[in-house]
Design an enzyme around this catalytic site. Sequence first.
Site, mmCIF file in Angstrom:
data_model
loop_
_atom_site.group_PDB
_atom_site.id
_atom_site.type_symbol
_atom_site.label_atom_id
_atom_site.label_comp_id
_atom_site.label_asym_id
_atom_site.label_seq_id
_atom_site.Cartn_x
_atom_site.Cartn_y
_atom_site.Cartn_z
ATOM 1 N N ASN A 106 32.524 57.968 7.079
ATOM 2 C CA ASN A 106 32.682 57.026 5.972
ATOM 3 C C ASN A 106 33.129 55.624 6.402
ATOM 4 O O ASN A 106 33.809 54.919 5.667
ATOM 5 C CB ASN A 106 33.574 57.618 4.870
ATOM 6 C CG ASN A 106 34.981 57.907 5.343
ATOM 7 O OD1 ASN A 106 35.307 57.673 6.494
ATOM 8 N ND2 ASN A 106 35.819 58.394 4.440
ATOM 9 N N TYR B 54 45.927 61.740 12.546
ATOM 10 C CA TYR B 54 45.587 62.385 11.273
ATOM 11 C C TYR B 54 46.415 63.649 11.028
ATOM 12 O O TYR B 54 45.982 64.518 10.271
ATOM 13 C CB TYR B 54 44.088 62.712 11.234
ATOM 14 C CG TYR B 54 43.217 61.547 10.780
ATOM 15 C CD1 TYR B 54 43.354 61.001 9.492
ATOM 16 C CD2 TYR B 54 42.252 61.000 11.606
ATOM 17 C CE1 TYR B 54 42.556 59.942 9.064
ATOM 18 C CE2 TYR B 54 41.443 59.943 11.181
ATOM 19 C CZ TYR B 54 41.606 59.420 9.903
ATOM 20 O OH TYR B 54 40.812 58.382 9.474
ATOM 21 N N LYS C 295 35.250 53.084 11.998
ATOM 22 C CA LYS C 295 35.041 54.413 12.574
ATOM 23 C C LYS C 295 33.759 54.450 13.432
ATOM 24 O O LYS C 295 32.919 53.542 13.351
ATOM 25 C CB LYS C 295 34.990 55.451 11.448
ATOM 26 C CG LYS C 295 36.330 55.593 10.686
ATOM 27 C CD LYS C 295 36.268 56.734 9.673
ATOM 28 C CE LYS C 295 37.593 56.896 8.932
ATOM 29 N NZ LYS C 295 37.566 58.053 7.998
ATOM 30 N N GLU D 288 51.271 53.375 11.434
ATOM 31 C CA GLU D 288 49.918 53.358 12.016
ATOM 32 C C GLU D 288 49.707 52.143 12.924
ATOM 33 O O GLU D 288 49.042 52.246 13.955
ATOM 34 C CB GLU D 288 48.875 53.365 10.895
ATOM 35 C CG GLU D 288 48.858 54.694 10.138
ATOM 36 C CD GLU D 288 47.796 54.752 9.051
ATOM 37 O OE1 GLU D 288 47.699 55.795 8.394
ATOM 38 O OE2 GLU D 288 47.059 53.759 8.857
ATOM 39 N N HIS E 81 38.710 53.377 7.994
ATOM 40 C CA HIS E 81 40.011 53.909 7.573
ATOM 41 C C HIS E 81 40.886 52.735 7.192
ATOM 42 O O HIS E 81 40.799 51.669 7.814
ATOM 43 C CB HIS E 81 40.695 54.672 8.719
ATOM 44 C CG HIS E 81 42.171 54.839 8.517
ATOM 45 N ND1 HIS E 81 42.692 55.836 7.734
ATOM 46 C CD2 HIS E 81 43.231 54.096 8.924
ATOM 47 C CE1 HIS E 81 44.014 55.705 7.691
ATOM 48 N NE2 HIS E 81 44.360 54.660 8.407
HETATM 49 P P1 ATP Z 1 41.153 57.283 5.508
HETATM 50 O O1 ATP Z 1 42.479 57.990 5.674
HETATM 51 O O2 ATP Z 1 40.165 57.585 6.611
HETATM 52 O O3 ATP Z 1 41.330 55.820 5.260
HETATM 53 P P2 ATP Z 1 41.085 58.063 2.793
HETATM 54 O O4 ATP Z 1 42.517 57.663 2.760
HETATM 55 O O5 ATP Z 1 40.152 57.453 1.799
HETATM 56 O O6 ATP Z 1 40.450 57.803 4.202
HETATM 57 P P3 ATP Z 1 42.004 60.771 3.155
HETATM 58 O O7 ATP Z 1 42.206 61.674 1.998
HETATM 59 O O8 ATP Z 1 43.191 60.165 3.834
HETATM 60 O O9 ATP Z 1 40.961 59.642 2.697
HETATM 61 O O10 ATP Z 1 41.152 61.580 4.229
HETATM 62 C C1 ATP Z 1 41.063 61.135 5.572
HETATM 63 C C2 ATP Z 1 39.641 61.282 6.049
HETATM 64 O O11 ATP Z 1 39.308 62.661 6.092
HETATM 65 C C3 ATP Z 1 38.583 60.645 5.133
HETATM 66 O O12 ATP Z 1 38.355 59.299 5.426
HETATM 67 C C4 ATP Z 1 37.367 61.479 5.432
HETATM 68 O O13 ATP Z 1 36.722 61.003 6.604
HETATM 69 C C5 ATP Z 1 37.960 62.841 5.707
HETATM 70 N N1 ATP Z 1 37.921 63.664 4.488
HETATM 71 C C6 ATP Z 1 38.720 63.574 3.408
HETATM 72 N N2 ATP Z 1 38.400 64.469 2.470
HETATM 73 C C7 ATP Z 1 37.352 65.161 2.988
HETATM 74 C C8 ATP Z 1 36.560 66.247 2.526
HETATM 75 N N3 ATP Z 1 36.765 66.810 1.335
HETATM 76 N N4 ATP Z 1 35.563 66.695 3.338
HETATM 77 C C9 ATP Z 1 35.345 66.136 4.544
HETATM 78 N N5 ATP Z 1 36.076 65.111 5.044
HETATM 79 C C10 ATP Z 1 37.060 64.627 4.283
HETATM 80 MG MG MG Z 2 43.975 58.312 4.192
#
Ligand code: ATP
Ligand code: MG
Length: 137
Positions: A112, A49, A9, A126, A115
């Site tokens: 974070n 997303y 990211k 994807e 992804h």
């Molecule tokens: P990613 O999809 O990015 O690999 P993930 O699968 O661990 O991460 P998801 O639940 O799919 O997490 O959420 C997608 C992204 O949205 C997260 O990586 C984070 O950047 C953001 N996100 C998720 N939950 C929150 C939250 N509660 N507050 C802010 N941002 C969030």
């Molecule tokens: Mg995810």
Amino acid sequence: MERTLSIIKPDAVAKNVVGQILGRFEKAGLTIAATKKLRLSKLDAKKFYEVHEERPFFKDLVDFMVSGPVVVSVLEGENAVALNRELMGETNPKEAKPGTIRADFAESIDANAVHGSDSADNAKVEIAFFFASKDIF
Ligand code: ATP
Ligand code: MG
């Protein structure tokens, strides 16, 4: 053999740790089957997303993902989806195990670092979002 999509990211790209993160994938036995640096358009980020469209953090997530270039890669190996998720650590870096990418390189749940696809089926969708099959080796 399984494939998964990884995105380094904008926060991690800006920190200049792309090589370190790709190195962790290779050290864990995954192969980089394709990789490129690009900047997502707002439309691309929203589409990528779209499962999170109704979530309160959706706008911030999209704004963050377009804030700078990202590095997208196809990782290949045994259990690539689960292995990549393990290497990444928890979504919230504060909960991520020491030694994981998010524990070591991420600051917050928004920024974070990485992804990773969450299932083999989603990985296929994807990967096709970013790469033509002829460009995956
Ligand atoms: P990613 O999809 O990015 O690999 P993930 O699968 O661990 O991460 P998801 O639940 O799919 O997490 O959420 C997608 C992204 O949205 C997260 O990586 C984070 O950047 C953001 N996100 C998720 N939950 C929150 C939250 N509660 N507050 C802010 N941002 C969030
Ligand atoms: Mg995810």
